[in-house]
Design a protein around this motif. Structure first.
Motif, PDB file in Angstrom:
ATOM      1  N   TYR A  50      -2.518 -11.889   5.332  1.00 59.57           N
ATOM      2  CA  TYR A  50      -2.006 -10.608   5.842  1.00 59.57           C
ATOM      3  C   TYR A  50      -3.102  -9.732   6.454  1.00 59.57           C
ATOM      4  CZ  TYR A  50       2.703 -11.309   3.932  1.00 59.57           C
ATOM      5  OH  TYR A  50       3.977 -11.756   3.678  1.00 59.57           O
ATOM      6  N   ALA A  51      -4.232 -10.337   6.849  1.00 56.25           N
ATOM      7  CA  ALA A  51      -5.373  -9.576   7.387  1.00 56.25           C
ATOM      8  C   ALA A  51      -4.977  -8.657   8.550  1.00 56.25           C
ATOM      9  CB  ALA A  51      -6.489 -10.529   7.816  1.00 56.25           C
ATOM     10  N   VAL A  52      -3.986  -9.070   9.364  1.00 53.88           N
ATOM     11  CA  VAL A  52      -3.558  -8.215  10.486  1.00 53.88           C
ATOM     12  C   VAL A  52      -3.023  -6.868  10.010  1.00 53.88           C
ATOM     13  CG1 VAL A  52      -3.039 -10.091  12.102  1.00 53.88           C
ATOM     14  CG2 VAL A  52      -1.221  -9.216  10.623  1.00 53.88           C
ATOM     15  N   HIS A  53      -2.596  -6.807   8.748  1.00 51.84           N
ATOM     16  CA  HIS A  53      -2.029  -5.558   8.214  1.00 51.84           C
ATOM     17  C   HIS A  53      -3.041  -4.757   7.394  1.00 51.84           C
ATOM     18  CE1 HIS A  53       1.904  -6.686   9.578  1.00 51.84           C
ATOM     19  NE2 HIS A  53       1.964  -7.748   8.813  1.00 51.84           N
ATOM     20  N   LYS A  54      -4.336  -5.130   7.431  1.00 48.19           N
ATOM     21  CA  LYS A  54      -5.248  -4.533   6.438  1.00 48.19           C
ATOM     22  C   LYS A  54      -5.471  -3.032   6.587  1.00 48.19           C
ATOM     23  CE  LYS A  54      -9.799  -6.041   8.160  1.00 48.19           C
ATOM     24  NZ  LYS A  54      -9.349  -7.036   9.173  1.00 48.19           N
ATOM     25  N   GLU A  55      -5.166  -2.475   7.732  1.00 48.80           N
ATOM     26  CA  GLU A  55      -5.273  -1.010   7.870  1.00 48.80           C
ATOM     27  C   GLU A  55      -3.971  -0.286   7.505  1.00 48.80           C
ATOM     28  OE1 GLU A  55      -8.231  -0.055   8.185  1.00 48.80           O
ATOM     29  OE2 GLU A  55      -9.026  -1.993   8.840  1.00 48.80           O
ATOM     30  N   ARG A  56      -2.923  -1.049   7.223  1.00 48.23           N
ATOM     31  CA  ARG A  56      -1.635  -0.423   6.933  1.00 48.23           C
ATOM     32  C   ARG A  56      -1.603   0.089   5.489  1.00 48.23           C
ATOM     33  NH1 ARG A  56       1.890  -3.045  10.742  1.00 48.23           N
ATOM     34  NH2 ARG A  56       3.597  -1.694  10.100  1.00 48.23           N
ATOM     35  N   PRO A  57      -0.868   1.166   5.242  1.00 48.52           N
ATOM     36  CA  PRO A  57      -0.842   1.759   3.892  1.00 48.52           C
ATOM     37  C   PRO A  57      -0.262   0.821   2.831  1.00 48.52           C
ATOM     38  CG  PRO A  57       0.786   2.807   5.332  1.00 48.52           C
ATOM     39  CD  PRO A  57      -0.090   1.958   6.212  1.00 48.52           C
ATOM     40  N   PHE A  58       0.560  -0.145   3.262  1.00 48.69           N
ATOM     41  CA  PHE A  58       1.216  -1.022   2.285  1.00 48.69           C
ATOM     42  C   PHE A  58       0.427  -2.292   1.987  1.00 48.69           C
ATOM     43  CE2 PHE A  58       3.075  -1.864   6.516  1.00 48.69           C
ATOM     44  CZ  PHE A  58       2.841  -3.217   6.648  1.00 48.69           C
ATOM     45  N   TYR A  59      -0.759  -2.440   2.602  1.00 50.09           N
ATOM     46  CA  TYR A  59      -1.506  -3.711   2.506  1.00 50.09           C
ATOM     47  C   TYR A  59      -1.848  -4.121   1.071  1.00 50.09           C
ATOM     48  CZ  TYR A  59      -5.407  -7.010   3.269  1.00 50.09           C
ATOM     49  OH  TYR A  59      -6.255  -8.080   3.250  1.00 50.09           O
ATOM     50  N   ASN A  60      -2.386  -3.178   0.298  1.00 48.32           N
ATOM     51  CA  ASN A  60      -2.801  -3.519  -1.067  1.00 48.32           C
ATOM     52  C   ASN A  60      -1.629  -3.915  -1.956  1.00 48.32           C
ATOM     53  OD1 ASN A  60      -5.445  -3.534  -2.517  1.00 48.32           O
ATOM     54  ND2 ASN A  60      -5.794  -1.980  -0.935  1.00 48.32           N
ATOM     55  N   ASP A  61      -0.573  -3.107  -1.894  1.00 46.97           N
ATOM     56  CA  ASP A  61       0.633  -3.409  -2.672  1.00 46.97           C
ATOM     57  C   ASP A  61       1.236  -4.747  -2.232  1.00 46.97           C
ATOM     58  OD1 ASP A  61       0.414  -1.125  -4.137  1.00 46.97           O
ATOM     59  OD2 ASP A  61       1.989  -0.021  -3.064  1.00 46.97           O
ATOM     60  N   LEU A  62       1.225  -4.992  -0.933  1.00 43.81           N
ATOM     61  CA  LEU A  62       1.775  -6.238  -0.406  1.00 43.81           C
ATOM     62  C   LEU A  62       1.005  -7.441  -0.970  1.00 43.81           C
ATOM     63  CD1 LEU A  62       3.580  -7.855   1.591  1.00 43.81           C
ATOM     64  CD2 LEU A  62       1.875  -7.367   3.362  1.00 43.81           C
ATOM     65  N   CYS A  63      -0.329  -7.345  -0.957  1.00 42.69           N
ATOM     66  CA  CYS A  63      -1.145  -8.452  -1.486  1.00 42.69           C
ATOM     67  C   CYS A  63      -0.915  -8.625  -2.984  1.00 42.69           C
ATOM     68  CB  CYS A  63      -2.620  -8.234  -1.165  1.00 42.69           C
ATOM     69  SG  CYS A  63      -2.962  -8.351   0.613  1.00 42.69           S
ATOM     70  N   SER A  64      -0.759  -7.534  -3.725  1.00 41.78           N
ATOM     71  CA  SER A  64      -0.459  -7.634  -5.162  1.00 41.78           C
ATOM     72  C   SER A  64       0.894  -8.297  -5.378  1.00 41.78           C
ATOM     73  CB  SER A  64      -0.446  -6.251  -5.811  1.00 41.78           C
ATOM     74  OG  SER A  64      -1.708  -5.659  -5.691  1.00 41.78           O
ATOM     75  N   PHE A  65       1.871  -7.856  -4.599  1.00 46.54           N
ATOM     76  CA  PHE A  65       3.217  -8.437  -4.733  1.00 46.54           C
ATOM     77  C   PHE A  65       3.211  -9.934  -4.445  1.00 46.54           C
ATOM     78  CE2 PHE A  65       7.140  -9.677  -2.440  1.00 46.54           C
ATOM     79  CZ  PHE A  65       7.960  -9.770  -3.560  1.00 46.54           C
ATOM     80  N   MET A  66       2.522 -10.334  -3.385  1.00 42.47           N
ATOM     81  CA  MET A  66       2.561 -11.749  -2.977  1.00 42.47           C
ATOM     82  C   MET A  66       1.847 -12.667  -3.969  1.00 42.47           C
ATOM     83  SD  MET A  66       4.531 -11.979  -0.376  1.00 42.47           S
ATOM     84  CE  MET A  66       4.174 -13.610   0.308  1.00 42.47           C
TER      85      MET A  66
END
Ligand code: CMP
Length: 139
Positions: A50-66
């Motif tokens: 998900y590196a393309v989303h790393k500046e997005r506010p949801f990036y950290n939560d998304l990586c935790s969820f996945m």
């Protein structure tokens, strides 16, 4: 043309034992599973994928969820596979997903939205290579 795309059945779906139900909808949409494996994504894999989303506010939560549970990564093949897959997935936000789509049927939220699918042919190639060796794909 017959092409390939990359799909992930996300942790919210594997947790609810929906791997078969989701795969059935993909197959009924004219897609063929030519590679599939159930994995626990590492933090590093999620961040890289998900590196393309790393500046997005949801990036950290998304990586935790996945990384919160098993996922099933798949290569799907079919006529115009990227578009076909995106059509059957439905909108990212389940509140906007059309009737008959996977996200309308199963997604819990914009984050726990049951499936990922590549958004272009170029990204499909990159995403397939991220998770699969050529010999793991049997068309
Ligand atoms: P996916 O196709 O896997 O690509 C990025 C994911 O980020 C997306 O599906 C969503 O599940 C997740 N996500 C979480 N919050 C948002 C948001 N506000 N906008 C877009 N995607 C989001």
């Amino acid at each position: 043309a017959v092409t390939r795309t990359f799909s992930i059945i996300k942790p919210d779906a594997t947790r609810r034992n929906l791997t078969g139900a989701v795969t059935k909808m993909l197959e009924e949409a004219g897609l063929r599973v030519v590679a599939s494996k159930r994995i626990r994504m590492s933090r590093g894999q999620a961040e890289g994928f998900y590196a393309v989303h790393k500046e997005r506010p949801f990036y950290n939560d998304l990586c935790s969820f996945m990384t919160s549970g098993p996922v099933v990564v798949q290569v799907l093949e079919g006529e115009d596979a990227v578009k076909r897959n995106r059509d059957v997935m439905g909108a990212t936000n389940p509140a906007e997903a059309a009737e008959g789509t996977i996200r309308k049927a199963y997604a819990e939220s914009i984050e726990a939205n049951s499936v990922h699918g590549s958004d272009s042919e170029d990204n499909a190639k990159i995403e397939i290579e991220f998770f699969f060796k050529p010999e793991e794909i049997v068309g």
